[in-house]
Design a protein around this motif. Structure first.
Motif, PDB file in Angstrom:
ATOM      1  N   ILE A  47      38.026  40.728  33.369  1.00 10.49           N
ATOM      2  CA  ILE A  47      39.248  40.481  34.464  1.00 10.49           C
ATOM      3  C   ILE A  47      38.845  39.182  35.324  1.00 10.49           C
ATOM      4  O   ILE A  47      37.937  39.283  36.039  1.00 10.49           O
TER       5      ILE A  47
ATOM      6  N   SER B  12      50.337  47.645  29.199  1.00  9.89           N
ATOM      7  CA  SER B  12      51.205  46.827  29.921  1.00  9.89           C
ATOM      8  C   SER B  12      52.415  46.385  29.386  1.00  9.89           C
ATOM      9  O   SER B  12      52.289  46.174  28.118  1.00  9.89           O
TER      10      SER B  12
ATOM     11  N   GLY C 208      44.110  38.795  32.255  1.00 11.65           N
ATOM     12  CA  GLY C 208      44.843  38.710  33.432  1.00 11.65           C
ATOM     13  C   GLY C 208      45.498  37.407  33.961  1.00 11.65           C
ATOM     14  O   GLY C 208      45.588  36.448  33.213  1.00 11.65           O
ATOM     15  N   SER C 209      46.175  37.385  35.156  1.00  9.78           N
ATOM     16  CA  SER C 209      46.911  36.472  35.547  1.00  9.78           C
ATOM     17  C   SER C 209      46.089  34.907  35.657  1.00  9.78           C
ATOM     18  O   SER C 209      46.514  34.067  35.444  1.00  9.78           O
TER      19      SER C 209
ATOM     20  N   PHE D 265      53.436  45.316  36.643  1.00  8.69           N
ATOM     21  CA  PHE D 265      52.287  46.072  36.950  1.00  8.69           C
ATOM     22  C   PHE D 265      52.558  47.686  37.004  1.00  8.69           C
ATOM     23  O   PHE D 265      51.483  48.146  37.514  1.00  8.69           O
TER      24      PHE D 265
ATOM     25  N   TYR E  23      44.829  44.182  41.058  1.00  6.97           N
ATOM     26  CA  TYR E  23      43.734  44.088  40.163  1.00  6.97           C
ATOM     27  C   TYR E  23      42.765  43.118  40.635  1.00  6.97           C
ATOM     28  O   TYR E  23      41.443  43.065  40.357  1.00  6.97           O
TER      29      TYR E  23
ATOM     30  N   TYR F 122      46.701  40.354  28.509  1.00  6.91           N
ATOM     31  CA  TYR F 122      46.959  41.268  29.431  1.00  6.91           C
ATOM     32  C   TYR F 122      46.488  42.524  29.513  1.00  6.91           C
ATOM     33  O   TYR F 122      45.424  42.968  28.251  1.00  6.91           O
ATOM     34  N   HIS F 123      46.450  43.393  30.399  1.00  6.80           N
ATOM     35  CA  HIS F 123      45.891  44.778  30.566  1.00  6.80           C
ATOM     36  C   HIS F 123      46.368  45.739  29.545  1.00  6.80           C
ATOM     37  O   HIS F 123      47.750  45.545  28.967  1.00  6.80           O
TER      38      HIS F 123
END
Length: 388
Positions: free
Chosen positions: A15, A347, A377-378, A256, A191, A343-344
């Motif tokens: 992450i 999600s 993640g972002s 999210f 997160y 992505y998680h």
């Protein structure tokens, strides 16, 4: 499809807590060593997924076309897959510093207030989330600075964590917004914030968590795939003759939220405001008519364009809201390529990516990403999905 089909094990160390960066160690005036972080947003890793051939590229190739072990593609290699006349569609929403920290009157209890959207500019009314919500009731006053000049009163309960605040700040609206935002920080996803030692965003995040082409304020989270584009990369695209089209979708927190139903057809997404101009439509539609590629940059662009595409396959002007939830199987009407982050588990963003690239292929790509050290993640790495 079922929610459980999108479950996978994401290791903690995959992450990304910061954007792709390089680090310099320098010696300050006191002879102490300090580490400086310099963001290199366009140098993250890139994975290329070919939808029809089901080929997945991670490594650079030598002159003979053979992959070079240990030499991973980076985001700048995206340009190797597009030509003059192709169009990239970007989301130009602008993130504002939505997370504030304040205290409750009398008790001085610490309160986090997350600004969602302004409801009434004249009355200074804002839709917000508060934490811990159990302590915040109608009539309470919240203070946000040491001088107690920025004060808000709770005027309504909207959801379990939602409140309507009226800010008691008598000045021109522009000045009020400037003072309010000066107290906030970049609205990084929880997160990220919860895994940082500080428990907060850094001042640099307000730049790092903002696309370089951001223009229209209204997002409470960044359209993360757009974060990978640097000014230098955009200039190279322009020189190559690649076109840009800009739409606006003000990204909210819906992606999210945990999905609480196994049957995905029963899940309801939060609505997000979006705008697609005539100029954007003309650019995208002329590209399609000419037989060139249209690349959607990020899940928010896919959601917006699929909301506004007509049955004829052309993009239409749009001003309104969308709660579109895309998951497999889904027939896409506009873009033939897509750039996404990793992505998680479970999600909506992963589900949309799997719908675009094919469930089995994308889940296999995620397995390879974890095995090969890609970041999620972002602030993580990127995936390009091509229709070849």
């Amino acid at each position: 499809m079922k929610l459980s089909q999108f479950k996978y094990k994401l290791p903690e160390d995959r992450i990304a807590l910061y954007p792709h960066s390089i680090y310099h160690e320098i010696e300050n005036d006191h002879g102490e060593k300090e580490t400086w972080r310099l963001t290199r947003r366009d140098e993250c890793r890139l994975m290329v997924v070919h939808r029809r051939s089901e080929q997945i590229d991670m490594l650079r190739k030598d002159k003979k076309g053979k992959p070079v072990k240990g030499e991973y593609l980076d985001f700048r290699n995206v340009l190797d897959y597009f030509d003059e006349g192709d169009t990239f569609v970007f989301n130009d929403t602008k993130v504002f510093p939505a997370r504030l920290y304040g205290t409750k009157e009398k008790t001085d209890a610490k309160i986090e207030v997350f600004l969602l959207r302004e409801l009434n500019a004249e009355m200074r009314l804002w839709d917000v989330l508060v934490e811990p919500a159990r302590k915040i009731r109608i009539g309470n006053k919240l203070f946000f600075d040491d001088t107690s000049t920025m004060v808000a009163e709770v005027v309504d309960n909207t959801t379990s964590r939602g409140r309507t605040l009226r800010f008691l700040y008598d000045c021109p609206h522009d000045e009020f917004k400037r003072e309010l935002f000066a107290l906030g920080e970049a609205p990084l996803p929880r997160y990220i914030v919860d895994r940082r030692e500080s428990g907060h965003a850094d001042p640099e995040d307000m730049d790092d968590f903002q696309c370089i082409f951001a223009k229209n304020e209204g997002a409470v989270t960044a359209p993360a795939t757009g974060l990978h584009f640097s000014r230098e990369m955009m200039k190279r695209m322009e020189i190559r003759g690649i076109n840009f089209a800009f739409i606006t979708l003000h990204c909210g927190l819906g992606c999210f939220h945990d999905i609480e139903v196994e049957d995905l057809t029963k899940h309801k997404m939060d609505s997000e405001q979006m705008f697609i101009s005539r100029e954007a439509c003309d650019m995208v539609n002329s590209t399609k008519e000419a037989g060139h590629h249209i690349c959607a940059v990020g899940s928010s662009v896919v959601k917006a364009t699929e909301t506004a595409v007509g049955t004829d396959g052309f993009l239409k002007e749009y001003e309104g809201w969308t709660n579109k939830f895309i998951f497999p199987p889904y027939d896409f009407g506009l873009a033939d390529s897509m750039i996404a982050n990793f992505y998680h588990p479970q999600s909506p963003l992963l589900m949309e990516t799997a719908a675009f690239g094919g469930y089995d292929l994308i889940m296999h790509a995620y397995e390879l990403a974890i095995e090969n050290g890609y970041m999620f993640g972002s602030y993580g790495d990127a995936m390009l999905i091509l229709n070849d």
